[in-house]
Design a protein around this motif. Structure first.
Motif, PDB file in Angstrom:
ATOM      1  N   GLY A  39      -2.680  82.910   9.988  1.00 26.24           N
ATOM      2  CA  GLY A  39      -2.684  83.552   8.685  1.00 26.24           C
ATOM      3  C   GLY A  39      -1.311  83.808   8.130  1.00 26.24           C
ATOM      4  O   GLY A  39      -1.049  84.893   7.657  1.00 26.24           O
ATOM      5  N   ARG A  40      -0.419  82.843   8.162  1.00 25.73           N
ATOM      6  CA  ARG A  40       0.912  83.052   7.638  1.00 25.73           C
ATOM      7  C   ARG A  40       1.240  82.141   6.468  1.00 25.73           C
ATOM      8  O   ARG A  40       0.401  81.572   5.828  1.00 25.73           O
ATOM      9  CB  ARG A  40       1.960  82.903   8.717  1.00 25.73           C
ATOM     10  N   ASN A  41       2.524  81.856   6.335  1.00 27.43           N
ATOM     11  CA  ASN A  41       3.167  81.728   5.049  1.00 27.43           C
ATOM     12  C   ASN A  41       3.415  80.284   4.606  1.00 27.43           C
ATOM     13  O   ASN A  41       4.335  79.654   5.048  1.00 27.43           O
ATOM     14  CB  ASN A  41       4.493  82.459   5.125  1.00 27.43           C
ATOM     15  N   ALA A  42       2.590  79.814   3.686  1.00 28.13           N
ATOM     16  CA  ALA A  42       2.856  78.540   3.037  1.00 28.13           C
ATOM     17  C   ALA A  42       3.805  78.779   1.868  1.00 28.13           C
ATOM     18  O   ALA A  42       3.714  79.791   1.185  1.00 28.13           O
ATOM     19  CB  ALA A  42       1.545  77.935   2.533  1.00 28.13           C
ATOM     20  N   LEU A 109      -0.084  91.132   6.324  1.00 29.74           N
ATOM     21  CA  LEU A 109      -0.478  90.405   5.122  1.00 29.74           C
ATOM     22  C   LEU A 109       0.263  89.073   5.078  1.00 29.74           C
ATOM     23  O   LEU A 109       1.473  89.029   5.319  1.00 29.74           O
ATOM     24  CB  LEU A 109      -0.139  91.215   3.875  1.00 29.74           C
ATOM     25  N   PRO A 110      -0.429  87.977   4.764  1.00 28.63           N
ATOM     26  CA  PRO A 110       0.281  86.707   4.608  1.00 28.63           C
ATOM     27  C   PRO A 110       1.326  86.810   3.501  1.00 28.63           C
ATOM     28  O   PRO A 110       1.084  87.424   2.461  1.00 28.63           O
ATOM     29  CB  PRO A 110      -0.836  85.726   4.228  1.00 28.63           C
ATOM     30  N   GLY A 111       2.485  86.197   3.735  1.00 30.49           N
ATOM     31  CA  GLY A 111       3.574  86.313   2.778  1.00 30.49           C
ATOM     32  C   GLY A 111       3.812  85.074   1.950  1.00 30.49           C
ATOM     33  O   GLY A 111       4.884  84.934   1.357  1.00 30.49           O
ATOM     34  N   ARG A 148       6.814  83.660  -0.493  1.00 29.28           N
ATOM     35  CA  ARG A 148       7.583  82.591   0.164  1.00 29.28           C
ATOM     36  C   ARG A 148       8.420  83.201   1.294  1.00 29.28           C
ATOM     37  O   ARG A 148       9.601  82.886   1.475  1.00 29.28           O
ATOM     38  CB  ARG A 148       8.475  81.845  -0.825  1.00 29.28           C
ATOM     39  N   SER A 149       7.782  84.044   2.083  1.00 28.74           N
ATOM     40  CA  SER A 149       8.541  84.912   2.976  1.00 28.74           C
ATOM     41  C   SER A 149       9.190  84.193   4.147  1.00 28.74           C
ATOM     42  O   SER A 149      10.079  84.752   4.784  1.00 28.74           O
ATOM     43  CB  SER A 149       7.649  86.043   3.502  1.00 28.74           C
TER      44      SER A 149
END
Length: 404
Positions: A39-42, A109-111, A148-149
């Protein structure tokens, strides 16, 4: 990473030292591993214009004391997965720990997009139901400060975004997040905002403009606190050690920080646990910095990393928690960092499991000896026994140090 009391005199001191020796020292590390597979950051495009950075206040000097410990035992938890899967895994980990209670649910939270940083109900609902089911539980939510973390944006772009945030360009995203959390019945969530800001992994890093970063943090906290019904606590959680910038230079102020956390993994700098404690901006500096400000400490992320399966590190961290009693501690439990969901660390897993299970057994025995089962929802502290002063003192120490 995931994106990671006063001594007693005479005989009492000797017994207390024996209790602490049961969780003797090991070896730790600073945060900073990249990426989560859960559950992370595209990457997604977003721009903002910059303005002059506000002037930062001078950093305060920590005093050599221990921060105030919250009442009751430190809350135990683990990061097990980001979405509903993380909730479903909590009972299984409790069984593996022979009934040790996980009071903390921890997620991120996904970034990748602002729409995810706003806290989509489909993502948070399962965590909200878990939290509402027991008033003694604690929900810890890591919240990125910029989308866009993990997109490796250049410093100039990060600087522009931080300055835009400090002007209020992103207030509406955090207002919506706060409103949703209140509606879901999780208004007392611990918000780990812009974590590991002293490193280079995240777009919400502090280094490109510490003054703008602090002004932006203050703006986010002020915006979320303005939402009716909220009771959020905001956790400032850098990497252990100096990393790219000394983390005290990023501290935004006592009025907008409720908890001072630290992410600490078993990796350099430092050769052993003592180095991790004593190094500049290390574990000791952390607790002293918090004590000078009257803030509790926390450890949102800790785990194995560069040094492989290292049971001495796990012992050291558990002993540190027993001594300094953080508000909560949550191990990062996936490979290479974890002990339950990662088969690469069997010796560390055995130490983690036995230590926490033993503490649960010792506490259950203490409660039975004092004629009262550990009450549900009170942190498991029995009534103070009448009579021997040593027993009364140790009962309190077991309650606070060896609780579930």
């Amino acid at each position: 990473m995931p994106t990671l009391s006063r001594p007693l005199a005479g005989a009492t001191a000797a017994v207390a030292a024996g209790l602490l020796a049961a969780t003797a020292l090991g070896a730790v590390g600073t945060g900073g591993a990249r990426g989560l597979t859960d559950g992370r950051n595209a990457a997604v495009a977003q721009t903002a214009t910059g303005t002059a950075s506000p002037s930062p206040p001078p950093p305060a000097t920590p005093s050599p004391t221990t921060p105030p410990a919250p009442p009751g035992p430190p809350a135990l938890g683990a990061f097990l997965a980001s979405g509903p899967t993380g909730v479903r895994r909590i009972p299984a980990l409790e069984r593996w720990l022979e009934g040790a209670r996980l009071r903390v649910g921890h997620t991120y939270l996904p970034g990748d997009l602002w729409s995810n940083i706003e806290g989509r109900p489909a993502f948070l609902n399962a965590w909200a139901r878990w939290r509402r089911a027991d008033p003694d539980r604690l929900l810890v939510l890591n919240v990125p400060m910029l989308e866009r973390s993990e997109a490796d944006l250049p410093d100039a772009e990060v600087r522009r975004l931080l300055r835009a945030g400090a002007r209020g360009a992103f207030d509406h995203h955090f207002r919506l997040l706060a409103q949703r959390m209140v509606r879901m019945g999780i208004p007392d969530t611990v918000v780990v905002l812009g974590w590991e800001m002293n490193g280079t992994t995240y777009t919400h890093r502090c280094g490109p403009d510490p003054g703008a970063w602090k002004a932006y943090w203050r703006r986010v906290v002020t915006t979320m606190r303005a939402v009716p019904g909220q009771r959020f606590r905001f956790d400032f959680a850098p990497n252990r050690g100096r990393d790219a910038v000394p983390w005290p230079e990023c501290y935004p102020g006592d009025d907008v920080v409720d908890v001072i956390g630290m992410d600490s993994y078993d990796q350099p700098p430092g050769e052993d646990f003592r180095d991790h404690v004593e190094q500049p901006y290390g574990l000791r500096h952390h607790v002293e910095f918090a004590a000078a400000r009257g803030k509790p400490v926390s450890y949102p992320e800790w785990g194995l990393f560069r040094n492989g399966d290292n049971p001495e590190y796990v012992r050291g961290m558990l002993a540190w928690f027993a001594e300094h009693r953080p508000l909560y501690q949550t191990i990062t439990d996936y490979c290479p960092h974890g002990v339950w969901q990662c088969e690469d660390n069997p010796r560390s897993a055995a130490v983690y499991r036995e230590t926490l299970a033993q503490r649960g057994r010792e506490w259950a025995g203490a409660a039975e000896a004092f004629g009262s089962p550990a009450p549900h929802g009170t942190g498991g502290c029995p009534p103070t026994p009448v009579g021997d002063a040593l027993q009364r003192s140790l009962a309190g120490r077991w309650c606070h140090r060896l609780g579930p």
